[in-house]
Design a protein around this motif. Sequence first.
Motif, short mmCIF file in Angstrom:
data_model
loop_
_atom_site.label_atom_id
_atom_site.label_comp_id
_atom_site.label_asym_id
_atom_site.label_seq_id
_atom_site.Cartn_x
_atom_site.Cartn_y
_atom_site.Cartn_z
N PRO A 1 -3.89 -3.08 -1.32
CA PRO A 1 -2.84 -3.59 -2.22
C PRO A 1 -1.53 -2.83 -2.01
N THR A 2 -0.43 -3.53 -2.08
CA THR A 2 0.89 -2.91 -1.96
C THR A 2 1.92 -3.78 -2.66
N ARG A 3 2.88 -3.13 -3.29
CA ARG A 3 3.95 -3.85 -3.97
C ARG A 3 4.84 -4.59 -2.98
N LEU A 4 4.73 -4.27 -1.70
CA LEU A 4 5.50 -4.99 -0.69
C LEU A 4 5.21 -6.48 -0.73
N ALA A 5 4.01 -6.85 -1.15
CA ALA A 5 3.65 -8.27 -1.23
C ALA A 5 4.52 -9.00 -2.26
N ARG A 6 5.14 -8.27 -3.16
CA ARG A 6 6.04 -8.88 -4.14
C ARG A 6 7.51 -8.59 -3.81
N THR A 7 7.80 -7.34 -3.38
CA THR A 7 9.20 -6.98 -3.18
C THR A 7 9.83 -7.66 -1.96
N LEU A 8 9.04 -7.87 -0.91
CA LEU A 8 9.61 -8.52 0.28
C LEU A 8 9.99 -9.97 0.00
N PRO A 9 9.09 -10.81 -0.51
CA PRO A 9 9.52 -12.19 -0.79
C PRO A 9 10.59 -12.25 -1.87
N LEU B 1 6.08 -6.46 6.71
CA LEU B 1 5.56 -7.83 6.59
C LEU B 1 4.07 -7.88 6.86
N TRP B 2 3.62 -7.16 7.86
CA TRP B 2 2.19 -7.15 8.23
C TRP B 2 1.34 -6.63 7.06
N ALA C 1 -2.12 -7.67 2.33
CA ALA C 1 -2.38 -7.34 0.93
C ALA C 1 -2.56 -8.60 0.10
N GLU C 2 -1.72 -9.61 0.36
CA GLU C 2 -1.79 -10.82 -0.45
C GLU C 2 -3.07 -11.61 -0.23
N ASP C 3 -3.56 -11.65 1.03
CA ASP C 3 -4.76 -12.47 1.27
C ASP C 3 -6.05 -11.67 1.24
N GLY C 4 -5.96 -10.36 0.99
CA GLY C 4 -7.16 -9.56 0.81
C GLY C 4 -7.65 -8.80 2.02
N ARG C 5 -6.99 -8.96 3.16
CA ARG C 5 -7.43 -8.24 4.35
C ARG C 5 -7.00 -6.78 4.35
N GLY C 6 -6.00 -6.45 3.55
CA GLY C 6 -5.47 -5.10 3.54
C GLY C 6 -5.41 -4.49 2.17
N ALA D 1 1.93 3.46 -2.11
CA ALA D 1 1.24 4.26 -1.10
C ALA D 1 1.37 3.66 0.30
N VAL D 2 1.26 2.34 0.42
CA VAL D 2 1.34 1.70 1.73
C VAL D 2 2.75 1.84 2.31
#
Length: 323
Positions: A175-183, A162-163, A168-173, A224-225
């Motif tokens: 990019p990772t597909r987790l931003a799509r697969t988790l929600p 989640l972290w 990744a979504e707001d630009g602090r980290g 990668a993340v």
Amino acid sequence: MGLTASVLAIDAGNSKTDVAVVAPDGTVLATARGGGFRPPAVGVTTAVDAVADAVGRAYAAAGVSSVTHVSACLANADLPVEEEQLAAALHARAWGGTVEVRNDTFAILRAGVAEPRGVAVVCGAGINCVGMRPDGRTARFPAIGRISGDWGGGWALAEEALWHAARAEDGRGAPTRLARTLPAHFGLDSMYALIEALHLEHIAHGRRHELTPVLFATAAEGDAVARSVVDRLAEEVVTMAAVALTRLGLLDEEVPVLLGGGVLTAGHAQLDDGVRDLLAARAPKAVARVVTAPPVLGAALLGLDRLAAPPEAHKCTRAHWEP
């Protein structure tokens, strides 16, 4: 009723409890399953009540009213004072003549070895490790969470995923597909929506553990993340095992490193390969092996071991986090 069996074996984890009533010759007379065992969350009395329901069903099925010895391997029995408190609570239920409480890592260790020589690492909801020698010397960790230096386990993996996804979504980290697969797992289209749903408890807190398999699936797809999180878990597993082996003077001997718990027995190729590669580098003579036997078997064997041993063998040195 009125008969007496030898051992009541209890393996109580965060998500479920298994009990078995065992005859003197090792025959399993009855088994039962109950809910999770979480004294820190619900209190000792309520946690033991949940175990009592399973014990009652097992005793009724076995046609017994008591046992000679209660062998309980319990999650959240991390410190000696907790073992003593839980042993007193179980003894008060009058399920058997004697009671011994150990952390649930001991059940994995005993289920995988014929003698107490080796190390077991358990990764389920949390992460923990125990190592033993035949002379009774034991190496352990507090395993209470971040305050005791721990990282890993299903809950920690979900939080880490989640972290990374939020950043990744707001630009602090990165990019990772987790931003799509988790929600997407919850039918949502963004991390913002998932953060809101979790914060306002539109998604129950207990469902966060569902994100751990999503993390592994995303890693398996090459993200990668996500892969870095899995690699970190492999490092933690091997670090605990190597430290326990070192404390016991077993680092240079051929000994088993037993892997148990839902995360380590799930067959995640990246994690399995990482643990074996790192262990080969840090403890070349250690042999990694996944324990597929139910942990309640280990609790039962520990109980039978105790009944067969002389009284002077009942005490052992259980080092925790001493250097």
